[in-house]
Design a protein around this motif. Structure first.
Motif: not given
Length: 380
Positions: A235, A261, A263, A287, A289
């Motif tokens: 991330s 992840n 993100r 993820s 995001s």
């Protein structure tokens, strides 16, 4: 005579006393055991397996820890787990006694021990050859210290190097070549690591956390090349690795990946998402995001290819619209969807998705973490 008692001396062998002590579950009972007599105190000291210095905001307490630590290591010769977390003023010299009493230690936490350098790590390395897990979060160590650690601690499985700013790929390469059982590695915020040091690492590496790192395309390729990764957190990747730089995750080396992840990897493209969706069939949680460049093609690939995906994070994705949201409905095992701040998703679009997928829980709050807590590997 009536009313009088004859004194009887009862001698219990050491192994019997050890068995009694280990059956005591209450801490107060264990403390009382050691207060019985000097011999019983010695049994208590021998039986002790863990030592954790309690966290405190009082700097004077930590100064006392520094003074008494060598004595404690001498008093408890069979420790398996030691936590010195928060001892910011702990000097390298305080670890010298580990050379004599560290042979049984498996778990060591030097979390936020700012005074520990490669010299202290050398004491740890030579004194604790059976070390399994070590936390070096924010320690002042270099590649030299990491090479010494890798050379002497061959069975090392879990290591946390977060915020160790002086560690580079040379140190990572030492771990990759010397520690054949490496299982979990945390290098978050180690900005000098590009990832090329992972070349030739063991397939036992299962968990890699590299939050806010500066990995290159070649480095990321080496990081996943072992084929054993189940958890990957990159991330907030700090270097632009090109439009398709993350596509290599789905190129065939990460087929066991279950938790991913990405993100705040703002430049991840549809091509990368498509490659990952098709190349990582076991993904359970993902993820994306704040991944603004993922558009309908990417969302459609997730919906059609991620047959095992259970949890998906799409918070604040600017290019997730109603069409992309409906495409995500194709994830047959999806149970939780984190979604908020997606301004192109209309109220009608969200309600339609909820109606079609009533089995999916919509979470409107953000969640930065993915998968099982990685700190379980560093429990002391």
């Amino acid at each position: 005579m009536d009313g009088q008692f004859e004194r009887v001396n009862l001698y219990l062998p050491d192994d019997c006393l050890l068995m009694i002590f280990r059956k005591l579950q209450n801490r107060a009972d264990r403390n009382a055991f050691g207060l019985t007599c000097h011999r019983w105190l010695q049994i208590q000291n021998i039986a002790r397996r863990s030592l954790a210095l309690q966290f405190s905001y009082d700097p004077n307490i930590y100064r006392n820890y520094v003074i008494y630590l060598p004595r404690l290591l001498t008093r408890f010769p069979h420790l398996r787990s030691i936590s010195l977390a928060g001892c910011t003023e702990l000097p390298d010299s305080a670890l010298l006694r580990l050379r004599d009493f560290g042979s049984n230690i498996r778990y060591l936490s030097l979390y936020c021990c700012f005074g520990i350098s490669e010299h202290g790590l050398a004491h740890v390395s030579t004194g604790c050859p059976h070390l399994v897990s070590i936390t070096l979060y924010r320690c002042n160590i270099t590649d030299i210290g990491l090479r010494i650690l890798a050379k002497h601690c061959k069975v090392l499985e879990n290591i946390d190097l977060s915020y160790c700013m002086q560690i580079s790929d040379r140190g990572i390469n030492a771990l990759s070549s010397e520690c054949s059982k490496l299982h979990c590695l945390v290098i978050s915020y180690c900005r000098a690591i590009r990832g090329t040091g992972f070349a030739g690492h063991s397939s036992t590496l299962t968990y890699l956390e590299a939050d806010s790192c500066m990995l290159t395309p070649e480095g990321l390729s080496e990081a996943v090349s072992g084929g054993g990764l189940e958890y990957l957190n990159i991330s907030n990747l700090r270097v632009c690795i090109g439009a398709d730089g993350l596509a290599m995750i789905g190129a065939g080396s990460a087929t066991k990946l279950r938790y991913l992840n990405l993100r705040m990897c703002r430049l991840v493209s549809d091509d990368s998402v498509i490659a990952i969706a098709q190349g990582c069939p076991l993904l359970e949680e993902w993820s994306l995001s704040v991944c603004h460049e993922v558009r309908n093609d990417g969302w459609s690939a997730i919906g059609s290819s991620c047959r095992n995906l259970k949890i998906l994070h799409v918070d604040r994705c600017r290019n997730l619209c109603d069409q992309g949201l409906q495409a995500l409905g194709g994830c047959v095992r999806l149970t939780v969807l984190y979604i908020h701040g997606c301004h192109r998703v209309s109220y009608t679009g969200l309600e339609t998705f909820k109606m079609l997928r009533q089995d999916v829980l919509i979470r409107r709050e953000g969640c930065a973490s993915v998968g099982p807590p990685i700190n379980k590997f560093f429990a002391y």
